[in-house]
Design a protein around this motif. Structure first.
Motif, PDB file in Angstrom:
ATOM      1  N   LEU A 185      29.079  39.185 -34.498  1.00 59.74           N
ATOM      2  CA  LEU A 185      30.159  40.013 -33.953  1.00 59.74           C
ATOM      3  C   LEU A 185      29.590  41.258 -33.276  1.00 59.74           C
ATOM      4  O   LEU A 185      30.113  41.709 -32.249  1.00 59.74           O
ATOM      5  CB  LEU A 185      31.125  40.393 -35.066  1.00 59.74           C
ATOM      6  CG  LEU A 185      31.939  39.230 -35.670  1.00 59.74           C
ATOM      7  CD1 LEU A 185      32.753  39.726 -36.854  1.00 59.74           C
ATOM      8  CD2 LEU A 185      32.841  38.599 -34.623  1.00 59.74           C
ATOM      9  N   ALA A 186      28.510  41.802 -33.835  1.00 62.72           N
ATOM     10  CA  ALA A 186      27.874  42.963 -33.214  1.00 62.72           C
ATOM     11  C   ALA A 186      27.298  42.611 -31.849  1.00 62.72           C
ATOM     12  O   ALA A 186      27.373  43.409 -30.899  1.00 62.72           O
ATOM     13  CB  ALA A 186      26.782  43.510 -34.137  1.00 62.72           C
ATOM     14  N   LEU A 188      28.507  40.382 -29.819  1.00 63.29           N
ATOM     15  CA  LEU A 188      29.654  40.251 -28.921  1.00 63.29           C
ATOM     16  C   LEU A 188      30.208  41.619 -28.531  1.00 63.29           C
ATOM     17  O   LEU A 188      30.730  41.797 -27.422  1.00 63.29           O
ATOM     18  CB  LEU A 188      30.748  39.415 -29.583  1.00 63.29           C
ATOM     19  CG  LEU A 188      30.402  37.945 -29.833  1.00 63.29           C
ATOM     20  CD1 LEU A 188      31.504  37.269 -30.651  1.00 63.29           C
ATOM     21  CD2 LEU A 188      30.203  37.198 -28.524  1.00 63.29           C
ATOM     22  N   ALA A 189      30.117  42.580 -29.438  1.00 60.58           N
ATOM     23  CA  ALA A 189      30.674  43.903 -29.170  1.00 60.58           C
ATOM     24  C   ALA A 189      29.766  44.754 -28.289  1.00 60.58           C
ATOM     25  O   ALA A 189      30.234  45.716 -27.666  1.00 60.58           O
ATOM     26  CB  ALA A 189      30.929  44.626 -30.490  1.00 60.58           C
ATOM     27  N   ASP A 190      28.493  44.413 -28.216  1.00 56.74           N
ATOM     28  CA  ASP A 190      27.514  45.218 -27.482  1.00 56.74           C
ATOM     29  C   ASP A 190      27.599  44.913 -25.983  1.00 56.74           C
ATOM     30  O   ASP A 190      27.371  43.778 -25.547  1.00 56.74           O
ATOM     31  CB  ASP A 190      26.106  44.901 -28.001  1.00 56.74           C
ATOM     32  CG  ASP A 190      25.066  45.891 -27.500  1.00 56.74           C
ATOM     33  OD1 ASP A 190      25.304  46.527 -26.454  1.00 56.74           O
ATOM     34  OD2 ASP A 190      24.008  46.005 -28.143  1.00 56.74           O
ATOM     35  N   LYS A 198      26.211  35.882 -25.443  1.00 57.58           N
ATOM     36  CA  LYS A 198      27.531  35.954 -26.067  1.00 57.58           C
ATOM     37  C   LYS A 198      28.123  34.558 -26.255  1.00 57.58           C
ATOM     38  O   LYS A 198      28.734  34.254 -27.293  1.00 57.58           O
ATOM     39  CB  LYS A 198      28.471  36.812 -25.224  1.00 57.58           C
ATOM     40  CG  LYS A 198      28.155  38.293 -25.272  1.00 57.58           C
ATOM     41  CD  LYS A 198      29.190  39.105 -24.492  1.00 57.58           C
ATOM     42  CE  LYS A 198      28.892  40.592 -24.594  1.00 57.58           C
ATOM     43  NZ  LYS A 198      29.907  41.410 -23.877  1.00 57.58           N
ATOM     44  N   LEU A 214      36.647  38.976 -35.021  1.00 53.08           N
ATOM     45  CA  LEU A 214      36.547  38.638 -33.610  1.00 53.08           C
ATOM     46  C   LEU A 214      37.744  39.143 -32.811  1.00 53.08           C
ATOM     47  O   LEU A 214      37.630  39.413 -31.602  1.00 53.08           O
ATOM     48  CB  LEU A 214      36.442  37.112 -33.461  1.00 53.08           C
ATOM     49  CG  LEU A 214      36.428  36.539 -32.049  1.00 53.08           C
ATOM     50  CD1 LEU A 214      35.155  36.941 -31.320  1.00 53.08           C
ATOM     51  CD2 LEU A 214      36.562  35.018 -32.083  1.00 53.08           C
ATOM     52  N   PRO A 216      39.614  41.949 -32.324  1.00 52.21           N
ATOM     53  CA  PRO A 216      39.582  43.116 -31.422  1.00 52.21           C
ATOM     54  C   PRO A 216      38.541  43.019 -30.310  1.00 52.21           C
ATOM     55  O   PRO A 216      38.596  43.802 -29.342  1.00 52.21           O
ATOM     56  CB  PRO A 216      39.248  44.275 -32.375  1.00 52.21           C
ATOM     57  CG  PRO A 216      38.585  43.643 -33.554  1.00 52.21           C
ATOM     58  CD  PRO A 216      39.234  42.306 -33.707  1.00 52.21           C
ATOM     59  N   LEU A 217      37.623  42.054 -30.427  1.00 55.33           N
ATOM     60  CA  LEU A 217      36.592  41.902 -29.406  1.00 55.33           C
ATOM     61  C   LEU A 217      37.033  41.002 -28.258  1.00 55.33           C
ATOM     62  O   LEU A 217      36.385  40.997 -27.201  1.00 55.33           O
ATOM     63  CB  LEU A 217      35.320  41.324 -30.033  1.00 55.33           C
ATOM     64  CG  LEU A 217      34.731  42.083 -31.222  1.00 55.33           C
ATOM     65  CD1 LEU A 217      33.473  41.378 -31.728  1.00 55.33           C
ATOM     66  CD2 LEU A 217      34.425  43.523 -30.850  1.00 55.33           C
ATOM     67  N   LEU A 220      37.070  41.975 -24.604  1.00 54.30           N
ATOM     68  CA  LEU A 220      35.771  42.298 -24.020  1.00 54.30           C
ATOM     69  C   LEU A 220      35.022  41.065 -23.547  1.00 54.30           C
ATOM     70  O   LEU A 220      33.962  41.195 -22.922  1.00 54.30           O
ATOM     71  CB  LEU A 220      34.894  43.026 -25.058  1.00 54.30           C
ATOM     72  CG  LEU A 220      35.506  44.242 -25.755  1.00 54.30           C
ATOM     73  CD1 LEU A 220      34.539  44.772 -26.805  1.00 54.30           C
ATOM     74  CD2 LEU A 220      35.871  45.318 -24.740  1.00 54.30           C
TER      75      LEU A 220
END
Length: 410
Positions: A185-186, A188-190, A198, A214, A216-217, A220
């Protein structure tokens, strides 16, 4: 099959109509009336009656030839057609060879020696047949490939034959395999993570328990131009089920088109009780317009309401009978079973002869335990042409206690 190339399908209760659609009763009727069925069987290989590339026909057609004791010779002759006809014939002959047809096997081997589309045929048989059936064609392959204008892609059979192959460029990137869910998840968030990485992370997540983190991501995870989501995003969201509904209420109002569409689909997949009438109307409209791609999604949504969606049953029956898009037929049967079980025994039984693996799996799991059904399941268990999944399911069914599994067990 696109609309501009649509062919006129015969009536769904006629032998040719049943065979064109890959339905079980067509196979049963063709076996009983072999001489009259032969022209329709060969036509099913010569002309591609599949609605699109997701539909299956090769195994169905190979069984019609083997069980009807028809000659493979006309199919061998079709290898001389255009590239697509050649490959359809090749797929049927490969299966017939596995079932013991020397004529089918030698026909394909001879084509590799002399045929125009021999590269694709050789690659296909190498993926399907035992090594000893094609390894001795190495000298032929090395001699013929020198005359080809393009170097083939690897690996088999070319690497084994010592033939140079083209390699698809490989871009080194970090592998997400072995990372924990929080680490994925980190990634994907970066914002610095490349989209290819990703996608790899999403693939890894889709093999695990759904991760609520997942949600809130998701906004993005679009392409740089904002036109669509990254590959596998939709699958990851679908696996979240109802957990994604609260966020989807916001996504559907977003200015980003792909995110708004995804939000709308999530909400539509988890409708409230007041949505039944609208979904039935949607299915009715799809029937009226003869929309063959997409009603399966409407059927899945209706299945959530069980008996409250009984008004959909007449349309599910019609789609089951008429649709040429055999891949969607499985969903109509699943939805029918969720909404009401009247008449299902005969449908589960006919599914044992269906062209689609998923439909045969439903039949294996849920057809009634009578002599005809158990005999057919034993045939599927022992058929060398059948898929590994269906053979395994048949073994389980035949060794299970007397009774019948529910449709949801598939």
């Amino acid at each position: 099959m696109s609309d501009e190339h649509e062919m006129p399908y015969a009536h769904p209760d006629s032998m040719d109509g049943l065979l064109q659609r890959g339905r079980g009763p067509g196979a049963v009727r063709a076996f009983r009336y072999r001489r009259g069925a032969a022209a329709f069987v060969y036509d099913g290989i010569r002309r591609d009656w599949r609605w699109d590339g997701t539909d299956d026909r090769s195994l169905y057609l190979a069984r019609l030839i083997r069980d009807g004791e028809l000659s493979p010779a006309p199919v061998v002759g079709m290898l001389a057609g255009d590239g697509e006809t050649c490959l359809r014939a090749c797929e049927v002959l490969e299966l017939l060879a596995l079932a013991g047809s020397d004529e089918a096997r030698e026909g394909l081997r001879a084509y590799v020696r002399e045929g125009e589309h021999w590269v694709r045929v050789l690659e296909s048989v190498a993926a399907c047949w035992p090594l000893e059936w094609w390894e001795d064609l190495g000298d032929v392959a090395r001699a013929r490939i020198a005359a080809e204008t393009e170097i083939p892609w690897g690996p088999e059979p070319w690497t084994r034959f010592g033939v140079e192959t083209r390699s698809r460029p490989v871009v080194a990137r970090p592998s997400p395999v072995g990372l924990g869910t929080a680490e994925l998840l980190a990634l994907l968030a970066d914002a610095r993570t490349e989209n290819a990485t990703k996608t790899d992370a999403l693939r890894e997540l889709n093999g695990r328990e759904p991760a609520e983190g997942l949600i809130p991501l998701v906004p993005l995870l679009g392409t740089p131009d904002g036109r669509r989501s990254l590959p596998l995003v939709r699958r990851a969201v679908e696996r979240l089920g109802a957990l994604a509904v609260p966020a989807a209420r916001g996504w559907v109002r977003d200015d980003c088109p792909w995110l708004a569409r995804l939000g709308a689909d999530v909400l539509a997949d988890h409708p409230g009780p007041d949505a039944v009438a609208g979904l039935v109307d949607e299915l009715a409209g799809q029937w009226t317009s003869r929309t063959w791609c997409g009603p399966d999604r409407t059927a899945r949504r209706l299945a959530r309401f069980d008996a409250d969606a009984a008004d959909a049953l007449p349309y599910l029956r019609r789609f089951w009978q008429f649709t040429p898009h055999s891949y969607e037929r499985t969903v109509y049967l699943e939805a029918w079973a969720a909404i009401g079980r009247d008449g299902l025994d005969s449908l589960f039984t006919e599914s044992l002869w269906d062209c689609e693996e998923t439909t045969r799996l439903l039949g294996v799991a849920s057809a009634p335990s009578n002599a005809e059904v158990l005999g057919r399941i034993a045939v599927l268990r022992d058929d060398p042409m059948e898929t590994a999944e269906v053979r395994a399911a048949a073994r389980v069914r035949l060794t299970a206690p007397v009774g019948r599994a529910r449709v949801g067990s598939c």
